[in-house]
Structure formats: structure tokens, C-alpha cells
Motif scaffolding. Structure first.
Motif, PDB file in Angstrom:
ATOM      1  N   THR A   1      -5.977   6.954 -38.565  1.00 34.61           N
ATOM      2  CA  THR A   1      -6.010   5.521 -38.235  1.00 34.61           C
ATOM      3  C   THR A   1      -4.599   4.935 -38.210  1.00 34.61           C
TER       4      THR A   1
ATOM      5  N   GLN B   1     -12.876   1.179 -35.813  1.00 38.50           N
ATOM      6  CA  GLN B   1     -13.767   1.872 -36.753  1.00 38.50           C
ATOM      7  C   GLN B   1     -14.854   0.864 -37.165  1.00 38.50           C
TER       8      GLN B   1
ATOM      9  N   ASP C   1     -11.480   4.463 -32.629  1.00 36.62           N
ATOM     10  CA  ASP C   1     -11.409   4.989 -33.996  1.00 36.62           C
ATOM     11  C   ASP C   1     -12.823   5.302 -34.475  1.00 36.62           C
TER      12      ASP C   1
END
Ligand SMILES: Nc1ncnc2c1ncn2[C@@H]1O[C@H](COP(=O)(O)OP(=O)(O)OP(=O)(O)O)[C@@H](O)[C@H]1O
Ligand SMILES: [Mg+2]
Length: 253
Positions: free
Chosen positions: A41, A85, A162
């Protein structure tokens, strides 16, 4: 094409990325894999300009990010679509409003043009009857589709995802992976995807960068990952018995 050259990033004196160099290719699904905490990340956010590396360069089709003027950086930012994410949708906005958001932010398009484009991308991700629903009213897989539609609504040159299929059942996860791959090829996007998921590697791993403790431990294609005897890759990828068996079968062929 995105070229990453010797990128280092630290937090509070703690080096997280320890000199990463690689190339993410245009029209391909480039994957970043590695254990939790390996720096995936942080690397993606460095590409996005959210983190500023202390050392090294990130070059977008010849444009060195750190050398750009503020307005050139803003312009480049409009060429990037991002799936965060978790889906990170706006809870109080409908699906259509979520997807329209980047157009309202970054373009001067009128309402009719925005509606046309929103309809087009929602259709492209096979979400036709969800326009007026809230994110809480649709499934996790549908939420990911909305996030992908929002990321591509502005015709990005670069698409960063992500963990786009985390939290989904295996079938839905593969559908999402393949949707991203199709869109990448169709619009010739430079796509970079963070994943833990070995299924993703086998389905769409056209270029794979394996990070270990902030270092590039290996890179190659999904075909090469079967053949490598790199110990770190083998330990990470083939920790599951299923994939060990798949690899043995592949190597026998
Ligand atoms: N803003 C920050 N400040 C301080 N440390 C950070 C920050 N962001 C990340 N880190 C640290 O950097 C390391 C790498 O984190 P990162 O989120 O990149 O891992 P990851 O590979 O994406 O893991 P996961 O698979 O769990 O998402 C971790 O040790 C994390 O604590
Ligand atoms: Mg992460």
C-alpha cells in the motif's frame, strides 16, 4: 508505462520501502504481491502521490513526478483512477452519484454529458439497475463494481487497485479480477493491483512484483512464478498445499 527507480520511503526513521525499482507496463495488469506489512500500500500510495519518497523517481510515460510543476501534478492526478482497499464509496450518495463524483470534481461536463458517461461505465461493469441505490443496499461484489466504474469514469491512463477483491467469495473475486483485466486491455491502461490472492496471480498476473520487507524479492510473469526456485517466492506462494500441487502438476507438463 510507469518506471519506478530506486524508491525509498520511511516513516519516523523507519525505512518501509528500501530502494524499489521496477516497470509497470501499459495495457497490462501489473500485480504487487507480498505479505501483510511488506509495503504494497505504501508503494501504491507513493505512485499516487499521497506519499513522497525521500529517494528515487517515479516516471509516468516520460514525466518524472517530482520534477513536475503543481499544475502538471494536478493534471497527472486526473489521469489516475483509484480503487482503494475496501471500496471507499460515499455512503450517503447513490451509486450514480458516486460514479459521477470525479466528473463533477475534475471536468466541466454538463449534467446530460455526465449522465451519459455514468450510464456507460455502469453498463460496462454490468450494473444496470443499481443507479439509484445506496452502497448499503447492494452486495460487496456490486460495491467493488461501483468502485471500478468510479475509477474509470474519467478515462484514466493509469488505474491503481488496492486489494480489489478482498472480502469477496472466490467466484466473485475472479469476476472482478477479469473485469479489471478486460478494462485494462480495452482502454490500454497501465494498471497496478495490490493483492494477497494467489488466485489473482494465476488469473491475471501478467507482471508480478513480489515485495518482502520493503525490498523487491522477485519479479516475473505468472508462468515464471511456477518455475522459479527463489526461496522467498516459494515460501510465500506455495505455503498452501493446493498451490504446491498445482505447481508440481505444472512442472511435470
Ligand atoms: N502513514 C504511515 N505511518 C507510519 N507507518 C506506516 C504508514 N503507512 C504504512 N506504514 C507502515 O509501513 C509498513 C507497510 O505497510 P503497508 O500498508 O504498505 O503494508 P501492505 O503490504 O499493504 O500490507 P497489507 O497486505 O496488510 O495491506 C507497515 O509496517 C506499516 O505499519
Ligand atoms: Mg495494503
Amino acid at each position: 508505462m510507469i518506471e519506478v527507480k530506486n524508491v525509498e520511503k520511511s516513516f519516523n526513521g523507519n525505512k518501509i520501502l528500501k530502494g524499489i525499482s521496477t516497470v509497470f507496463e501499459t495495457g497490462k495488469t501489473n500485480l504487487i504481491i507480498g505479505q501483510s506489512g511488506s509495503g504494497k500500500t505504501v508503494l501504491l500510495k507513493s505512485l499516487l502521490g499521497i506519499h513522497t519518497p525521500e529517494t528515487g523517481q517515479i516516471c509516468f510515460d516520460g514525466r518524472v513526478y517530482s520534477d513536475l510543476e503543481a499544475d502538471e501534478k494536478r493534471e497527472l492526478r486526473t489521469e489516475i483512477g483509484m480503487v482503494f482497499q475496501g471500496s471507499a464509496l460515499f455512503d450517503s450518495m447513490t451509486v450514480a452519484e458516486n460514479v459521477a463524483f470525479p466528473l463533477r470534481m475534475f471536468t466541466k461536463d454538463n449534467t446530460a454529458k455526465i449522465k451519459e458517461r455514468v450510464d456507460f461505465v455502469l453498463d460496462r461493469v454490468a450494473l444496470v439497475k443499481a443507479h439509484n441505490k445506496l452502497p448499503s443496499e447492494i452486495s460487496g461484489g456490486m460495491q467493488k463494481r461501483v468502485a471500478i466504474a468510479r475509477a474509470i469514469v474519467n478515462n484514466p491512463k493509469y488505474l491503481f487497485c488496492d486489494e480489489p477483491n478482498s472480502g469477496l467469495d472466490p467466484n466473485t473475486a475472479i469476476l472482478i479480477d477479469n473485469l479489471i483485466k478486460e478494462i485494462t486491455e480495452e482502454y490500454n491502461i497501465t494498471t497496478v493491483i495490490n493483492t494477497h490472492d494467489m488466485n489473482s496471480v494465476m488469473e491475471i498476473g501478467e507482471k508480478i512484483l513480489f515485495l518482502k520487507d520493503g525490498l523487491k524479492a522477485w519479479e516475473g510473469t505468472k508462468e515464471e512464478i511456477f518455475r522459479t526456485d527463489n526461496e522467498a517466492v516459494v515460501a510465500f506462494v506455495y505455503s498452501s498445499n493446493l498451490f504446491k500441487k498445482v505447481r508440481e502438476a505444472y512442472l511435470k507438463e
